[in-house]
Scaffold this active site. Sequence first.
Site, mmCIF file in Angstrom:
data_model
loop_
_atom_site.group_PDB
_atom_site.id
_atom_site.type_symbol
_atom_site.label_atom_id
_atom_site.label_comp_id
_atom_site.label_asym_id
_atom_site.label_seq_id
_atom_site.Cartn_x
_atom_site.Cartn_y
_atom_site.Cartn_z
ATOM 1 N N LYS A 53 0.799 -1.185 -0.044
ATOM 2 C CA LYS A 53 0.026 0.002 -0.041
ATOM 3 C C LYS A 53 1.010 1.248 0.038
ATOM 4 O O LYS A 53 0.329 2.342 -0.313
ATOM 5 C CB LYS A 53 -0.870 -0.134 1.111
ATOM 6 C CG LYS A 53 -1.925 -1.190 1.020
ATOM 7 C CD LYS A 53 -2.744 -1.225 -0.124
ATOM 8 C CE LYS A 53 -3.598 0.065 -0.483
ATOM 9 N NZ LYS A 53 -4.908 -0.597 -1.363
ATOM 10 N N SER A 269 -3.240 -12.435 3.481
ATOM 11 C CA SER A 269 -3.683 -12.269 1.935
ATOM 12 C C SER A 269 -2.499 -12.989 1.107
ATOM 13 O O SER A 269 -2.902 -13.364 0.154
ATOM 14 C CB SER A 269 -4.043 -10.834 1.852
ATOM 15 O OG SER A 269 -2.880 -10.065 1.484
HETATM 16 C C1 LIG Z 1 -2.762 -7.070 3.364
HETATM 17 C C2 LIG Z 1 -3.535 -6.620 2.196
HETATM 18 N N1 LIG Z 1 -3.612 -7.460 1.113
HETATM 19 C C3 LIG Z 1 -4.216 -7.142 0.206
HETATM 20 C C4 LIG Z 1 -4.554 -5.866 -0.233
HETATM 21 C C5 LIG Z 1 -5.408 -5.682 -1.309
HETATM 22 O O1 LIG Z 1 -4.665 -4.733 -2.113
HETATM 23 P P1 LIG Z 1 -5.675 -3.655 -3.265
HETATM 24 O O2 LIG Z 1 -6.104 -2.569 -2.020
HETATM 25 O O3 LIG Z 1 -4.608 -3.039 -4.105
HETATM 26 O O4 LIG Z 1 -6.641 -4.460 -3.892
HETATM 27 C C6 LIG Z 1 -4.553 -4.943 0.831
HETATM 28 C C7 LIG Z 1 -5.133 -3.693 0.723
HETATM 29 O O5 LIG Z 1 -5.090 -2.886 1.904
HETATM 30 C C8 LIG Z 1 -3.805 -5.205 2.170
HETATM 31 O O6 LIG Z 1 -3.466 -4.565 3.020
#
Ligand SMILES: Cc1ncc(COP(=O)(O)O)c(C=O)c1O
Length: 310
Positions: A53, A269
Amino acid sequence: MVTQTLQERLAEQDLTERIGHTPLVPIQGLEGVAGSVRVYGKAEWFNPGGSVKDRAAWNIIRTAEGSGALSGDRMLIDATSGNTGIAYAWIGATRGHRVKLCVPANASLARKRLMTALGAELVLTDAMEGTDGAIREARRLMAEEPELYFYADQYANPANWQAHYHGTAAEIWDQTGGKLTHLVAGVGTSGTLVGTGKRLKELNPEIEVIAVQPDSPFHALEGLKHLASCEVPSIYDPRVARRTVEVRSEDAIDAAQRQARRGLLLGWSAGAALVAAERVARELDRGVVVAILPDGAERYLGDSGWEASR
Ligand SMILES: Cc1ncc(COP(=O)(O)O)c(C=O)c1O
């Protein structure tokens, strides 16, 4: 010849210069994947704020500085479940901007502490309403006193996906020598998937983009959204991904635990992205699969997923 003073040289070492250019690491230990298929992870915790981010937050801030939307005393406001908030907070502190963040009350203690330590003001919103509740609160505050704020609006701000279009995609293209065949990325705001996927498909229309989502509205995959039950971000472009893979939180946590034994400390994630990448890779005879790994394990150490890990 112009010689720089030490002070001038140090001023150029601003940490925002270190955002991006993260390593691409080979992923080992995936099951049922043919030897001629390579799987790599883009290690986004190498960013100065510890997550993917940083890219979006920095592009949002510098675009708003450039247009004058973030100037004078205006305070940056946005909704976030954590990583974007940490990114806004550290970049804001570096650049002299005040930052107000609407955060679901159940965001992890470590994340909330990091944001406040960096000087951001937190507005905690109803945990049951998730990030949608935090978005509603940011909009309400903005509507009440628009002259006070610059509403960064990561779910609708094109500077979010453009950070990945110009940065992440070009890096992956170069790092794989243009050989990647599949991109796997989770969907939160969708900035990563949309920006990276769009650009890579322009570079080679054969590249297949795969979106990753939790399999249910109630999940442990911090940062990801179950789009069927949430407000769909306006920057989401359904044409970018050819398909969506749904991942159970248990499987994502298990994948992160397995990778930890191989020396890779991943967030949940990132674990989900690898579960999806493994499924995609199993279907292939040959190919180069790249999964975006948004953050590392350290922000999750208080979670039960790591308690269970022996
Ligand atoms: C840990 C984590 N994974 C995935 C994402 C997803 O990314 P995006 O907002 O670019 O879709 C985020 C977004 O905040 C995140 O903090």
